[in-house]
Scaffold this motif. Structure first.
Motif, PDB file in Angstrom:
ATOM      1  N   GLU A 152       6.551  -5.483  -4.488  1.00  0.00           N
ATOM      2  CA  GLU A 152       7.798  -5.048  -3.241  1.00  0.00           C
ATOM      3  C   GLU A 152       9.341  -5.132  -3.373  1.00  0.00           C
ATOM      4  O   GLU A 152       9.300  -4.285  -3.082  1.00  0.00           O
ATOM      5  CB  GLU A 152       7.998  -6.781  -2.651  1.00  0.00           C
ATOM      6  N   ALA A 153       8.640  -5.515  -5.045  1.00  0.00           N
ATOM      7  CA  ALA A 153      10.570  -4.967  -5.904  1.00  0.00           C
ATOM      8  C   ALA A 153      10.389  -3.365  -5.600  1.00  0.00           C
ATOM      9  O   ALA A 153      11.718  -2.714  -5.694  1.00  0.00           O
ATOM     10  CB  ALA A 153      10.841  -5.213  -6.524  1.00  0.00           C
ATOM     11  N   ALA A 207       9.093  -0.078  -1.818  1.00  0.00           N
ATOM     12  CA  ALA A 207       9.696   0.793  -0.518  1.00  0.00           C
ATOM     13  C   ALA A 207      10.205   2.062  -1.739  1.00  0.00           C
ATOM     14  O   ALA A 207      10.232   2.863  -0.516  1.00  0.00           O
ATOM     15  CB  ALA A 207      11.239  -0.137  -0.136  1.00  0.00           C
ATOM     16  N   LYS A 208      10.585   1.998  -2.431  1.00  0.00           N
ATOM     17  CA  LYS A 208      11.438   3.193  -3.028  1.00  0.00           C
ATOM     18  C   LYS A 208      10.881   4.613  -3.553  1.00  0.00           C
ATOM     19  O   LYS A 208      10.989   5.384  -3.146  1.00  0.00           O
ATOM     20  CB  LYS A 208      12.411   2.667  -4.139  1.00  0.00           C
ATOM     21  N   ILE A 234       9.640   5.732  -0.027  1.00  0.00           N
ATOM     22  CA  ILE A 234      10.628   6.461   0.863  1.00  0.00           C
ATOM     23  C   ILE A 234      11.087   8.457   0.034  1.00  0.00           C
ATOM     24  O   ILE A 234      10.981   8.585   0.579  1.00  0.00           O
ATOM     25  CB  ILE A 234      11.856   5.324   0.660  1.00  0.00           C
ATOM     26  N   ILE A 235      10.966   7.522  -1.020  1.00  0.00           N
ATOM     27  CA  ILE A 235      11.615   9.146  -1.875  1.00  0.00           C
ATOM     28  C   ILE A 235      10.184   9.779  -2.070  1.00  0.00           C
ATOM     29  O   ILE A 235      10.189  11.603  -1.066  1.00  0.00           O
ATOM     30  CB  ILE A 235      11.717   8.484  -3.688  1.00  0.00           C
ATOM     31  N   LYS A 239       8.090  10.291   0.482  1.00  0.00           N
ATOM     32  CA  LYS A 239       8.464  11.110   2.358  1.00  0.00           C
ATOM     33  C   LYS A 239       9.253  11.835   2.860  1.00  0.00           C
ATOM     34  O   LYS A 239       8.473  12.550   3.321  1.00  0.00           O
ATOM     35  CB  LYS A 239       8.140   9.740   3.196  1.00  0.00           C
ATOM     36  N   ARG A 259       5.654  -9.183  -0.028  1.00  0.00           N
ATOM     37  CA  ARG A 259       5.774  -8.290   0.914  1.00  0.00           C
ATOM     38  C   ARG A 259       5.066  -7.134   1.373  1.00  0.00           C
ATOM     39  O   ARG A 259       6.008  -6.205   1.626  1.00  0.00           O
ATOM     40  CB  ARG A 259       7.191  -9.087   2.064  1.00  0.00           C
ATOM     41  N   GLU A 290       3.630  -5.501   4.143  1.00  0.00           N
ATOM     42  CA  GLU A 290       5.238  -5.064   4.843  1.00  0.00           C
ATOM     43  C   GLU A 290       5.764  -4.063   4.872  1.00  0.00           C
ATOM     44  O   GLU A 290       6.198  -3.338   5.837  1.00  0.00           O
ATOM     45  CB  GLU A 290       5.353  -6.667   5.020  1.00  0.00           C
ATOM     46  N   VAL A 291       6.246  -4.560   3.925  1.00  0.00           N
ATOM     47  CA  VAL A 291       7.275  -3.854   3.347  1.00  0.00           C
ATOM     48  C   VAL A 291       7.180  -1.741   3.053  1.00  0.00           C
ATOM     49  O   VAL A 291       7.067  -1.394   3.899  1.00  0.00           O
ATOM     50  CB  VAL A 291       7.998  -3.402   1.868  1.00  0.00           C
ATOM     51  N   LYS A 324       6.761  -0.919   7.235  1.00  0.00           N
ATOM     52  CA  LYS A 324       8.004  -0.089   7.670  1.00  0.00           C
ATOM     53  C   LYS A 324       8.207   0.817   6.521  1.00  0.00           C
ATOM     54  O   LYS A 324       8.915   1.483   8.025  1.00  0.00           O
ATOM     55  CB  LYS A 324       9.076  -1.456   6.605  1.00  0.00           C
ATOM     56  N   TYR A 325       7.966   1.514   6.133  1.00  0.00           N
ATOM     57  CA  TYR A 325       8.400   2.898   5.840  1.00  0.00           C
ATOM     58  C   TYR A 325       7.677   3.785   6.231  1.00  0.00           C
ATOM     59  O   TYR A 325       7.433   4.812   5.389  1.00  0.00           O
ATOM     60  CB  TYR A 325       9.045   2.610   4.023  1.00  0.00           C
ATOM     61  N   GLY A 326       6.450   3.400   6.401  1.00  0.00           N
ATOM     62  CA  GLY A 326       5.881   4.149   7.571  1.00  0.00           C
ATOM     63  C   GLY A 326       4.385   5.157   5.907  1.00  0.00           C
ATOM     64  O   GLY A 326       3.727   5.806   6.492  1.00  0.00           O
TER      65      GLY A 326
END
Lengths: 393, 328
Positions: B44-45, B48-49, B52-53, B55, B78, B81-82, B85-87
C-alpha cells in the motif's frame, strides 16, 4: 457590464469545473510527484555527447513537462527561468502570468520519494511548493480538458531560486529580462486552500554572525542580542514585529562556541518602520561588538517594500467571489514572496493556495488530493477574472 | 564463452526509447495489446504512485498501455483498495483459476496473471519501487516494439561507471546476483552472465514466450525464466535495458539467504533436467538459519518448496480462452 457581472456566468460553472478536474487526477498527481521528487539543485546535464550545461534540474523538468503537455512555446529567459506560453485568442491583449516558485526551504537532498495514498501525497517539499508547481504544469491539459481559452496569452513561469537567502532572485531577474506590459498575475502556493494574499508587508530578513576569540562564547553574545531584540519597543500601529527564526552555533558540547549566528526578520505594514527598527538593530549589535570585544557582522538577505492592492481592487473582490462560489473561506494574509515583486512593479497580482496541507516544512509534509480540485477551479476562476478585465481599470 | 557482440547489440539505455510517439506508432503498426501487471503483497505504501504515474503517462498521455492489472497474493493492508481507487483492475490470485489450487508466491501471481491479462505483450513490474517513473515501463517495451527479433526484455539499474573512453567498470547486480547467480551462470551457462541483473523484478515479453514457460512459485522465477528462454530460443531473443536508478526496500541478509536457497534449488533442478549435472540424492527443501539471544542459539527452519506451475499453454481453460482450442 462591470467585472462582477461579466464574472457571474463563470462563477456558477466553477463547481462543475472542480468536478470535471477529477478526470485529470492521475495527471495532476503525476506532475506534483515528478516535479517534487526532482532535487532542487543545479547540475551539469547532457542532452548529447558534445555539450553539457549547468541547469536547475527542477527548471528542466518544468520545461520538459510543459513542452510535452502541448504548451505553444517553451523557453528559458536569459537567467534560466523556465517559461511556457499558452497563446490566447487576442494577440492585442496584454499577457497574464501564472507564477510558481520551484525551490524549497529545506536543504536539497539527492533522494526524494513521495508516498501517495487514497487521500493525499506525503513527502519533503510537497506542500511548499511541489503541489503549486504541479498545478501549473497541469494547466495546459486542464484548459484543454475544460475547453477553456483566454483572450490574453497566458505565461506559466517557474522560479527556481526564490526562498531564504536567494531573496526572490528568480523573479527579480525575470523582470530584468522581461519587456512586455503584464495584465495581471497569480502566484500559486501549495499551502493552504483559502489563503488570499494581495499585499506584502515591508520586510528585512537578515542574519547576525558573531565570532569570538578563545575565552569568550559566541552563543552567550547571541543570547544577549536575542534579549535586546525582544526588548525593542514596537508600535501596535503600523503593525510591526521582529521574528527570530533561526539560531545556531558552536561545534562541541564541551567547548565554548567561537561562532554563532541568528536569523531574524523585521516585518511591518510600514516600510519606514522596518528601516527604523533595522537601524536600531545595527546600532545595538555595533555597541555589543565594542562592549564585548567580539566581531559581529550583519548580513541582509532580503529587503522587500511594503506594497498592496486595496481590498476594493476588482482582482481582490473577484478572487473572493471565486472562492465563495466554491465554498472556500478566504483567509487574508500578507505574502513577502513573488507577489511583492509583481506589486512593486505596479502589476495587479494575488497569491493563493491550492489545497489543504499538514506538516509543511518537514519530511512528512502532506497535501490532500480531493481539495486540490477546488483549488485548481479557484485558480481558473481568478485567471478568467483577469481575462475578463479585473486588472484593467 | 559469451558472444562478445551480444552485450553491445542487445543492451540499451532507457533514453533510446524516450520517443513515446514512436513507440505508440510501432504498437499500432504491430496491432498488439499491451498489459502492465503488478504482482503485490502488502504494497500500500508504493502501489498508488506506480499506478498513477503509469496511467497518467502511458495511458492518458500516450496510449501505450491497454490495461493496468494488480495480482495480489492476499495483502492484509489496503493494497487492493488503493489500487482499485486509482483505476487498476485488481485480482486476488486465489480467485484466478481456483480449480487449479492456490499457492503463495510471486511466481504464482505472474503465472495466474497470464489468464486474466489480455495483452499480447506483458510488462511485469515489482510494486515496491519508490522512485517509480514511466521509463520503467516504456523502456522495457522499446526493444520489443522496435526490434522484431527481441521477445523478452530484462531491466537493470545503475549505469556502468566509465573511467575513461576505453575502461568501463560494470556495477553489476546485488549480493545474491554476484555471490550466487553469476557464479552459477559462469559454471553452466556462461552466455547468461551477460545479463547484468538477472534477478531484477522488471521484465517484459510477448505472451507467446511467457505462456510456454514453467513458473516456479517463489524466488526462482526470474532465474528459471532466463534459463528456459535461453534454452528454448537462445540469446538473440533477449535484450536488457538500463533504467538508471531503482530505489526499493532493503533486504536483510537472512532474507537474502532464503532467496539464494530458492534460486539454487530452481537452478539445480533446471541444469539437472538439461543433463548438465547429475544429482544422486534427494535435495532437502528446508533452509536452516540461526538466531542468537545472549548465549543461547536457536534454529529457524524455513520450508521452501520447489513447486512450479507448468507452462500456461498446457492448461486447457487457458488455451480455450486465448487460442480457441483444447490443449489436448
Amino acid at each position: 457590464m462591470d467585472i462582477h457581472d461579466r464574472l457571474q456566468p463563470y462563477l456558477v460553472k466553477l463547481p462543475d469545473y472542480a468536478n470535471a478536474l477529477k478526470g485529470l487526477r492521475e495527471l495532476i498527481i503525476t506532475n506534483i510527484i515528478l516535479l517534487g521528487q526532482t532535487p532542487a539543485v543545479r547540475a551539469f546535464t547532457k542532452d548529447d555527447n558534445i555539450d553539457s550545461q549547468e541547469e536547475n534540474l527542477r527548471a528542466k523538468v518544468f520545461l520538459e513537462r510543459l513542452s510535452e503537455s502541448g504548451a505553444d512555446e517553451t523557453s528559458t529567459d536569459s537567467f534560466g527561468n523556465p517559461i511556457a506560453l499558452l497563446k490566447g485568442r487576442n494577440p492585442g491583449k496584454k499577457p497574464i502570468i501564472c507564477a510558481v516558485h520551484l525551490d524549497s526551504v529545506l536543504p536539497s537532498v539527492d533522494e526524494i520519494n513521495y508516498r501517495v495514498t487514497e487521500k493525499g501525497i506525503t513527502g519533503r517539499g510537497v506542500a511548499d511548493n511541489a503541489a503549486g508547481a504541479g498545478v501549473v504544469l497541469s494547466l495546459p491539459e486542464i484548459l484543454r480538458h475544460l475547453g477553456l481559452e483566454f483572450e490574453s496569452d497566458l505565461y506559466l513561469l517557474g522560479l527556481p531560486d526564490s526562498l531564504g537567502k536567494k531573496n526572490l532572485k528568480s523573479i527579480r531577474e525575470f523582470f530584468l529580462a522581461w519587456e512586455k506590459p503584464i495584465r495581471g498575475a497569480v502566484c500559486l502556493e501549495g499551502m493552504d486552500l483559502g489563503r488570499l494574499s494581495y499585499y506584502s508587508r515591508g520586510m528585512i530578513r537578515a542574519e547576525i554572525h558573531c565570532r569570538t576569540d578563545e575565552g569568550k562564547n559566541s552563543i552567550l553574545v547571541i543570547n544577549d542580542i536575542v534579549n535586546r531584540l525582544l526588548a525593542v519597543r514596537l508600535p501596535l500601529r503600523p503593525a510591526s514585529k521582529i521574528v527570530i527564526g533561526k539560531i545556531g552555533g558552536g561545534i562541541k558540547h564541551g567547548d565554548p562556541a567561537l561562532s554563532a549566528a541568528l536569523g531574524f526578520e523585521i516585518v511591518s505594514d510600514s516600510r519606514k518602520m522596518v528601516d527604523d527598527v533595522f537601524k536600531k538593530v545595527l546600532d545595538m549589535t555595533e555597541s555589543i561588538a565594542y562592549e564585548e570585544q567580539v566581531r559581529i557582522k550583519i548580513e541582509k538577505l532580503s529587503d522587500i517594500d511594503s506594497v498592496r492592492l486595496d481590498y476594493g481592487h476588482p482582482l481582490v473582490k473577484s478572487a473572493i467571489s471565486v472562492m465563495e462560489s466554491l465554498s472556500i473561506v478566504p483567509e487574508v494574509s500578507s505574502s513577502e514572496s513573488e507577489l511583492s515583486i509583481f506589486l512593486s512593479q505596479g502589476i495587479p497580482a494575488i497569491a493563493v493556495g491550492v489545497t489543504e496541507i499538514e506538516n509543511i516544512h518537514t519530511e512528512n509534509a502532506y497535501v490532500a488530493i480531493d481539495p486540490l480540485f477546488k483549488g485548481i477551479a479557484q485558480v481558473l476562476g481568478i485567471l478568467i477574472a483577469i481575462d475578463e478585465g479585473a486588472c484593467d481599470a | 564463452m559469451p558472444d562478445a557482440d551480444w552485450l553491445s547489440t542487445h543492451t540499451f539505455h532507457h533514453s533510446a526509447f524516450s520517443d513515446l510517439n514512436l513507440l505508440v506508432e510501432k504498437k499500432q503498426q504491430k496491432n498488439v495489446k499491451i498489459s502492465l501487471c503488478f504482482p503485490t503483497l502488502n504494497e500500500e505504501a508504493t502501489i498508488a504512485k506506480e499506478i498513477i504515474i503509469m496511467k497518467s503517462e502511458l495511458m492518458l498521455r500516450y496510449p501505450l498501455l491497454d490495461e493496468i492489472v494488480v495480482i495480489d497474493s492476499g495483502s492484509t493492508d489496503r493494497t487492493r483498495e488503493v489500487a482499485e481507487k486509482y483505476g487498476a483492475r485488481v485480482y486476488l490470485a486465489s480467485n484466478i483459476l481456483p480449480e487449479l489450487g492456490d499457492f503463495r508466491g510471486k511466481g504464482e501471481n505472474l503465472w495466474k496473471a497470464l489468464y486474466v491479462l489480455s495483452g499480447d505483450i506483458i510488462v511485469y513490474i515489482d510494486a515496491d519501487i519508490r522512485n517509480i517513473h514511466h521509463r520503467f515501463v516504456y523502456a522495457l517495451l522499446g526493444p520489443l516494439l522496435l526490434y522484431d527479433n527481441i521477445r523478452y526484455v530484462k531491466a537493470f539499474y545503475d549505469r556502468p561507471i566509465a573511467y575513461d573512453s576505453t575502461r568501463i567498470k560494470p556495477k553489476g547486480g546485488g549480493r545474491v546476483t554476484e555471490l550466487v547467480i553469476r557464479p552459477l551462470f559462469s559454471l553452466f551457462t556462461p552466455e547468461l552472465t551477460q545479463i547484468i541483473q538477472p534477478l531484477s523484478g522488471e521484465y517484459a515479453g510477448y505472451r507467446s514466450v511467457f505462456e510456454n514457460l514453467a513458473f516456479p512459485l517463489g524466488y526462482g522465477v526470474e532465474t528459471s525464466m532466463l534459463l528456459d528462454i535461453y534454452r528454448k530460443w537462445g540469446m538473440d531473443v533477449i535484450a536488457q535495458v538500463d533504467l538508471d536508478k531503482r530505489v526499493h526496500r532493503n533486504q536483510e541478509v537472512l532474507s537474502l539467504g532464503r532467496m539464494a536457497f530458492g534460486i539454487i534449488q530452481t537452478f539445480l533442478k533446471r541444469v539437472e533436467k538439461d543433463g548438465l549435472i547429475g544429482i544422486h540424492t534427494t535435495l532437502h527443501d528446508t533452509m536452516i538459519q540461526f538466531n542468537s539471544e545472549g548465549a543461547n542459539y536457536s534454529q529457524n527452519l524455513y520450508e521452501i518448496k520447489d513447486f512450479e506451475r507448468p507452462p500456461m499453454i498446457e492448461i486447457d481453460t487457458y488455451t480455450e480462452k486465448f487460442h480457441g482450442r483444447d490443449a489436448s
